[in-house]
Write a protein that holds these residues in place. Structure first.
Motif, mmCIF file in Angstrom:
data_model
loop_
_atom_site.group_PDB
_atom_site.id
_atom_site.type_symbol
_atom_site.label_atom_id
_atom_site.label_comp_id
_atom_site.label_asym_id
_atom_site.label_seq_id
_atom_site.Cartn_x
_atom_site.Cartn_y
_atom_site.Cartn_z
ATOM 1 N N GLN A 127 0.830 -1.352 -0.392
ATOM 2 C CA GLN A 127 -0.093 -0.112 -0.155
ATOM 3 C C GLN A 127 0.330 1.555 -0.444
ATOM 4 O O GLN A 127 0.775 1.977 -0.468
ATOM 5 C CB GLN A 127 -1.378 0.210 1.225
ATOM 6 C CG GLN A 127 -1.776 -0.794 1.196
ATOM 7 C CD GLN A 127 -3.069 -0.374 0.256
ATOM 8 O OE1 GLN A 127 -3.559 0.598 -0.610
ATOM 9 N NE2 GLN A 127 -3.654 -1.385 -0.839
ATOM 10 N N ILE A 128 1.996 1.192 0.779
ATOM 11 C CA ILE A 128 3.035 2.282 0.913
ATOM 12 C C ILE A 128 3.444 2.662 -0.570
ATOM 13 O O ILE A 128 3.611 3.198 -0.777
ATOM 14 C CB ILE A 128 3.817 2.397 2.233
ATOM 15 C CG1 ILE A 128 3.119 2.155 3.409
ATOM 16 C CG2 ILE A 128 5.337 3.485 1.967
ATOM 17 C CD1 ILE A 128 3.929 1.925 4.891
ATOM 18 N N GLY A 129 4.065 1.859 -0.905
ATOM 19 C CA GLY A 129 4.169 1.702 -2.348
ATOM 20 C C GLY A 129 3.905 1.668 -3.447
ATOM 21 O O GLY A 129 4.092 2.440 -3.933
ATOM 22 N N THR A 184 4.368 7.274 -7.331
ATOM 23 C CA THR A 184 3.323 8.201 -8.556
ATOM 24 C C THR A 184 4.350 8.476 -9.440
ATOM 25 O O THR A 184 5.662 7.741 -9.741
ATOM 26 C CB THR A 184 2.791 9.385 -8.034
ATOM 27 O OG1 THR A 184 4.212 9.922 -7.959
ATOM 28 C CG2 THR A 184 1.892 8.843 -7.271
ATOM 29 N N PRO A 185 4.556 8.328 -11.226
ATOM 30 C CA PRO A 185 4.842 8.879 -12.098
ATOM 31 C C PRO A 185 5.659 10.091 -12.143
ATOM 32 O O PRO A 185 5.278 10.928 -11.354
ATOM 33 C CB PRO A 185 3.846 8.374 -13.627
ATOM 34 C CG PRO A 185 2.806 8.006 -12.854
ATOM 35 C CD PRO A 185 2.423 8.059 -11.387
ATOM 36 N N PRO A 186 6.661 10.060 -12.680
ATOM 37 C CA PRO A 186 7.254 11.305 -12.336
ATOM 38 C C PRO A 186 6.746 12.143 -13.006
ATOM 39 O O PRO A 186 6.173 11.987 -14.620
ATOM 40 C CB PRO A 186 8.748 11.313 -12.942
ATOM 41 C CG PRO A 186 8.578 10.027 -13.650
ATOM 42 C CD PRO A 186 7.852 9.259 -12.899
#
Length: 100
Positions: free
Chosen positions: A22-24, A29-31
């Motif tokens: 969940q943290i990952g 998120t995409p840059p």
């Protein structure tokens, strides 16, 4: 990973994997375009730095070229022996005349 041989270890491993997942998912998120541009600038600077260091080390270990030193009288005599001739000026009617 943990104590997967016992029931408690298996439960802790499942919960930890779920929490880390969940943290990952929420953190990775995409840059953005700005972050990608910054990263590319850093990569280019690193490449330039590596090439500069490589060229400096290569030049440092390079053998110096042999320089032939002539006496000053020979150099002056050779320079004065060359006649100075004037080149004809290019005419505006022939544009290829000025190109040599």
């Amino acid at each position: 990973m943990f104590f997967s041989s016992s029931k408690f270890g298996q439960t802790v491993q499942i919960l930890a994997s779920g929490a880390l997942g969940q943290i990952g998912i929420n953190t990775f998120t995409p840059p953005t375009a700005g972050e990608i541009e910054s990263f590319v600038h850093i990569v280019v600077q690193v490449i330039v730095g590596v090439v500069t260091i490589y060229a400096t080390v290569r030049k440092m270990y390079q053998h110096p070229e042999t320089v032939v030193q002539l006496p000053a009288a020979v150099v002056v005599t050779a320079a004065l022996a060359v006649p100075v001739t004037e080149q004809p000026a290019a005419t505006p009617s022939d544009p290829a005349d000025g190109i040599r």
